[in-house]
Design an enzyme around this catalytic site. Structure first.
Site, PDB file in Angstrom:
ATOM      1  N   GLU A   1      -3.987   7.465  -4.985  1.00  0.00           N
ATOM      2  CA  GLU A   1      -4.251   6.716  -6.224  1.00  0.00           C
ATOM      3  C   GLU A   1      -5.543   7.244  -6.846  1.00  0.00           C
ATOM      4  O   GLU A   1      -6.523   7.419  -6.118  1.00  0.00           O
ATOM      5  CB  GLU A   1      -4.367   5.223  -5.931  1.00  0.00           C
TER       6      GLU A   1
ATOM      7  N   ARG B   1       0.859  -1.190   0.000  1.00  0.00           N
ATOM      8  CA  ARG B   1       0.000   0.000   0.000  1.00  0.00           C
ATOM      9  C   ARG B   1       0.888   1.230   0.000  1.00  0.00           C
ATOM     10  O   ARG B   1       1.903   1.273   0.718  1.00  0.00           O
ATOM     11  CB  ARG B   1      -0.897   0.035   1.242  1.00  0.00           C
TER      12      ARG B   1
ATOM     13  N   HIS C   1      -1.604   0.039  -9.687  1.00  0.00           N
ATOM     14  CA  HIS C   1      -2.177  -0.904  -8.716  1.00  0.00           C
ATOM     15  C   HIS C   1      -2.785  -2.127  -9.426  1.00  0.00           C
ATOM     16  O   HIS C   1      -3.983  -2.418  -9.291  1.00  0.00           O
ATOM     17  CB  HIS C   1      -3.231  -0.190  -7.848  1.00  0.00           C
TER      18      HIS C   1
END
Ligand code: NAP
Ligand code: GLV
Length: 323
Positions: A269, A240, A288
């Protein structure tokens, strides 16, 4: 009466398809590509018995309040549940489900894609060719660092961390790990040596971040941690974004205190286009996509639906998240 469910995005897989045709469940699916804006999420959860969410949806006390006391289950299509207030769900008797295991190998593959891409300058080299810069072969042109024989430090020796370490065996690497709890059996099988956090950082050529994001791990890789790494070291984060202090990372890369970074996850993000990370040739950023093979995403969605169904039925979830 049918159970009411809100699903924050269209999902792949057979489980979701069968949910849509199940007369016992009234399903409301957010129809757009992006996540429901906060106001829409708060509106659409009103009166639901179950919620299926993604990592892009923050599920906190306000969402639970908006849903109402009949909400039984929050089912995440992800293994990481840092976007969900699990303790708040538990205090209200709401079950929380996630999707561990099925994405382990796929995510470890991406960590390795980043290790190789950052170490051997793969993206930079491909852009070099596409940009018409390839005019000759020369001795040090686009020379990177060897991955084989190097030392890999795994921060977080959970399922994905171990899968990253397993792949390192094929590259003849020395593997070190740091984990808050000992993982002696697993480490023994993989030939990995336990180190203190500081020693792992000091000894590793590649540092792979694989811990969950919690209050304890937020900012774990900060300026001080980066300063302990070798100036030739490469940082890879597939866990993360907020586990790494991104401003400190930018600084360390600018000043050559570490050599490169490969990031599948970022503090914000999508990564804002003005991020300095996007101007650095020695940084590879992916959007991601750790678990993004179609097969794995279908398995994750199926698990999320299985957790949802179990929660609606009032039974234990196949994969429940504990506080
Ligand atoms: P896992 O098997 O549960 O491993 C979690 C790891 O985090 C373990 O090493 C665990 O240590 C550590 N950890 C948890 N809480 C901690 C704390 N408070 N302090 C220090 N360490 C802590 O999970 P996994 O399947 O390997 O996934 C790991 C993470 O990867 C997920 O949480 C998620 O954020 C991320 N992920 C990203 C992608 C992607 O698309 N990029 C895909 C999947 C997962 P212990 O062994 O001591 O519990
Ligand atoms: C993805 O990031 C996950 O946690 O599953």
């Amino acid at each position: 009466m049918a159970h009411r469910v809100f699903v924050t995005r269209e999902l792949p897989g057979e489980g979701f398809a069968s949910l849509l045709t199940d007369a016992a469940v009234e399903v409301d699916v957010w129809p757009q590509d992006g996540p429901p804006p906060r106001a829409a999420l708060l509106e659409r959860v009103r009166g639901v018995d179950g919620l299926v969410c993604l990592i892009t949806d923050r599920v906190d006390a306000d969402v639970l309040d908006a849903a109402g006391p009949q909400l039984r289950v929050v089912s995440a299509m992800a293994v990481g549940v840092d976007n969900i207030d699990v303790a708040e769900c538990a205090s209200r008797g709401i079950a929380v489900g996630n999707t561990p295991g099925v994405l382990t190998e796929t995510t470890a593959d991406i960590a390795w894609a980043l290790i190789l891409a950052a170490g051997r300058r793969i993206v930079e080299a491909a852009e070099y060719v596409k940009g018409g810069e390839w005019r000759t072969w020369s001795p040090t042109q686009l020379a990177g660092v060897d991955v084989h024989g190097a030392t890999l430090g795994v921060v977080g020796f959970g399922a994905i961390g171990q899968a990253v370490a397993r792949r390192a065996q094929g590259f003849g690497m020395r593997v070190l790990y740091w984990n808050r709890t000992a993982r002696s059996d697993e480490a023994g099988e993989l030939g990995a040596e336990r180190r203190s956090f500081d020693d792992l950082l000091a000894e590793s050529d590649f540092v792979s971040v694989n811990v969950a994001l919690t209050d304890e791990t937020r900012g774990l890789i900060d300026a001080s941690a980066l300063s302990r790494m070798k100036s030739s070291a490469i940082l890879v984060n597939t866990a993360r974004g907020p586990i790494v202090d991104e401003a400190a990372l930018v600084e360390a890369l600018r000043e050559g205190r570490i050599a490169a970074a490969g990031l599948d996850v970022t503090a914000v993000e999508p990564l804002p286009m003005e991020s300095p990370l996007l101007t650095m040739r020695n940084v590879v950023v992916l959007p991601h996509i750790g678990s993004a093979s179609l097969s794995t995403r279908c398995k994750m969605a199926d698990m999320a639906v299985a957790n949802l169904r179990a929660g609606l039925a009032g039974g234990p979830l196949p994969n429940a998240v504990m506080v």
